[in-house]
Every structure is written in C-alpha cells, then in structure tokens.
Design an enzyme around this catalytic site. Structure first.
Site, PDB file in Angstrom:
ATOM      1  N   CYS A 154       0.804  -1.163   0.095  1.00 33.01           N
ATOM      2  CA  CYS A 154      -0.115   0.028   0.046  1.00 33.01           C
ATOM      3  C   CYS A 154       0.974   1.108  -0.024  1.00 33.01           C
ATOM      4  O   CYS A 154       1.711   1.310   0.933  1.00 33.01           O
ATOM      5  CB  CYS A 154      -0.959  -0.066   1.279  1.00 33.01           C
ATOM      6  N   CYS A 187      -0.843   4.121  -7.884  1.00 32.70           N
ATOM      7  CA  CYS A 187      -2.239   3.261  -7.670  1.00 32.70           C
ATOM      8  C   CYS A 187      -2.315   2.658  -9.075  1.00 32.70           C
ATOM      9  O   CYS A 187      -2.058   3.179 -10.058  1.00 32.70           O
ATOM     10  CB  CYS A 187      -3.329   4.168  -7.240  1.00 32.70           C
TER      11      CYS A 187
END
Lengths: 237, 237
Positions: A49, A160
């Site tokens: 992440c 992302c």
C-alpha cells in the site's frame, strides 16, 4: 514471481481507504496489521500500500525483526534507472503524494531527476466502482494527467495500479509506465529465501477486517481468479 | 432551524467512508461514536449519515435512553407526501441503497410508491476532491441518473447531499429534489425541547478521529464558515 512461496494477505477493509488519512492514524493502523501478520509466522513483510509505505515504512522496519519491503522504493528505482530524460511523473493517493516519499526516493537513486507528482484520489473509487474504462474514467484520467503530459514526462510511476490500461492510453505511447506493484514483486524475490522444495504446495491465505463477501467480489475482479482460505479478523483495540 | 441549541459533532474521519462497509462493522463503529457523544451529555442524537442510519438506527435507538433520529425517515416522508405521481428516485452510497432502507421507509408512508434506487459511491469522492461541478462531476451524475430520469421520477431523494446544485441541473426542473439533510434538521426540531433562554449563547463543538487539520479544510468548504472548538478523539478499542 515467487510461485513456490506461501502468502498471507491482510486487507484492512473496515478502515480503507488509507489515502486521505493522517500520518499518525495510518501508522497506528499499519502497526496493528503488521502485528497480526507477524503472529501468523511470516518470514518477510510487504507493505502493499503506497500510503502505508509513505507513512509507516520506517516505523515497521524498526519495530519488526523480519525483512520489510515497501512499495515505493522498487518503483522509484526502476523509474530513476530507466527514464531517458529524468523527467518522471508520479501519481498516487493524496497521502502518498503529499508525503513527498516518491520524490525523495527517486532523487535518492538519481539526484538530477525532475519529478512531477499529482494526487489522484478518485482512481481508487473508480476502480472499486468497476469504472476502469469508459467516458468518466477517461475524462478523470485526462484531467489529472494533463499537467504531467504537458511537462514532458517520459516515465509515469503508478502509485495506484488499478487503472493501468486506461492510463497507458491517456499518456500515450511515448511515456513508459512503471507499475510499483510489479517492481515490488520483483524486489521481494531479493529478500525472501527460496522455499524448501520438500515443503509441499504453497498456500494463499486472505484475511479482511470487514465482511469477506464484498472482498470476494472485488478480489475476483482484480485477481481474475476466485480465492480460497478467506477469513474475517478484527485488528483494532 | 434550531439557532438556540448547542451542538456536538463527531466525525469518524479515521474510518470513513462507511458507505462500502458491512452492516456489522458500521453498527460497531456507530455504537462507539454514540457512546462518546452520550458521555458528553447530549440530550438527543442525530445519526447524520445515511449508511449508519440504514445499518445502526434500530441498534442505537434500543441502546440509548435519549431520542435518536436517523437521516432516512425525514427525507422519505417528505418525498412520499409531496411526490405528485409517487414515482420517487433515491440515490446514496452502496450501503444505504443495498440495505433497502429508503425503499421501505418511503413505502411505509405511501404504500403504492414506485421507488427507483441507485447507489452512487463516486459522489462522496468527487465532493471530497472539490470536483462538485465541471465535466467529470456532470458526466458521472448523468451516468448514474440516466435510468432514474428515464423511469419518469418526479422526486429525487438525496441520500448524499454534496452535489445538490449539480444534481438539480442534471435531473432538470421537472424533478423535485428532497434533501435528507434539510428534512432531518426540521425533524430534529420535533424531538428537542427548546433551549432555556437563560442558558447563554449556544456552542458548536466538533470532534474528529483523524487529524483535525484536513477536516478543517473540508468543513470550511462544506459549511462556508470556519469552525471553532475542534478536537481530536480516539473512539476505537
């Protein structure tokens, strides 16, 4: 990249997205997640992440006795080493971009790099809605990427990764796409000892902090396969 | 609507959005939030969140000794009572819509209502990004609302209110907009005893579970005014 290794995945689905949250809150959540995984006997931790890597990598690397790999350095290094001109674009969540983590990481591998960053918080929502192509996604991507393309980037690092095919079309063929997920998977092979050939077939366990059913749908869409060994855990408090 | 009343607001910003989360998780979070507010001495509770109302209203109303008002019934009632044809559209988060709460509430006030619902999870992200008008917001709104307009709704209940001016334009002048926030504020006046005139000027306290600075920016944008008495609290665990 490591087909013989077993993996244990934890998605903090009850508290996502981390992107808009503060450094202190993300660090607290990341520590709770890491404690759960260490308790399951992992030999290495990938912080998969960007926001958690930006805010909590140092904290986790200091706190844990196992190798810890963030998702920022591998993509930053690949971009720094392969960009022809050094003009490099980076997109990610608000937390990732505002932390300046990619900017610092790219310049640590290439001091003269000209890094252009843009927070793109809508991409996560678009991906979760399943709108990964089509008019809305394309117009959103063009709005976000306009300034980077005009600045002449030759490489775009995806902090992302959900909209990769669309983003490739929007920036055009002249811009290389560096996917931080792919780069991180390759980097993981440097820190993990090869699996013992006699230890049997690898397992893939998934845990989430919210209802597993919704995760199952999304995982099917993102992974292109159904998942086994899916469970619910609570890691707060 | 109640200018003499003091208010205490709690935003669970460390764990928002509630929209995509499961019923069980939202109920757990809502109970933690209510416990904090009851501890501050409130005389009535407004669950100012459609998802939390859909999933946790009954739990909170049973658990607390003070009046509890959700954000669903007031808007549902206004729509049911004022729609000329009874063909009523409802938009909200995934959790709100999938729970069927508005559908049931509207039909409890008007049994023959024809309720058309649509989950619009991107609206929250658009509002938080500040993209409340412009091409992306408009195209997103048209995509979401197309089927409702074609179904001939004469009233649209906004389960999420951030894009009200834009949504009014997209559905056109023939469709009445019912804002659940406005309807809830009016309904609150039925359950709150008037403030004692001798108790001094009302106070407005705000608490959030994530970093207050980000909230301050957003609150300024949404409220059109700066806020005083802003603090950070942890309510989990």
């Amino acid at each position: 990249v490591l087909p013989g290794e077993s993996t244990i995945y934890l998605g903090d689905t009850a508290r996502v997205p981390y992107g808009p949250k503060s450094e202190e809150t993300v660090r607290r959540y990341a520590l709770q997640a890491a404690e759960f995984l260490v308790g399951r006997g992992i030999q290495a931790l990938v912080i998969a992440c960007n926001t958690a890597t930006a805010h909590a990598y140092t904290t986790l690397a200091d706190a844990l006795d196992i190798p810890v790999l963030g998702v920022v350095d591998p993509g930053a290094r690949e971009a720094a080493e392969t960009s022809p001109t050094g003009v490099i674009g980076v997109i990610g969540t608000r937390g990732t971009i505002e932390s300046g983590t990619y900017d610092r990481a790219i310049r640590s591998f290439r001091a003269d790099a000209d890094v252009r960053s843009r927070a793109c918080p809508l991409f996560v929502s678009l991906a979760e809605e399943g709108w990964v192509s089509g008019d809305v996604a394309e117009l959103t991507a063009r709005t976000y990427l306009e300034d980077l393309v005009e600045a002449g980037i030759d490489t775009l690092v995806l902090g992302c990764t959900h909209l990769k095919p669309l983003l490739g079309r929007v920036v055009g063929e002249g811009v290389r796409i560096v996917d931080s997920a792919d780069a991180t998977a390759r980097a993981t092979s440097w820190i993990v000892a090869p699996a013992d050939p006699g230890s049997g077939p690898p397992t893939r366990e998934y845990y989430v902090t919210d209802d597993p059913r919704r995760f199952e749908e999304l995982a099917g869409r993102f992974l292109g396969a159904s998942i086994e060994h899916l469970g619910h855990v609570e890691i707060d408090g």
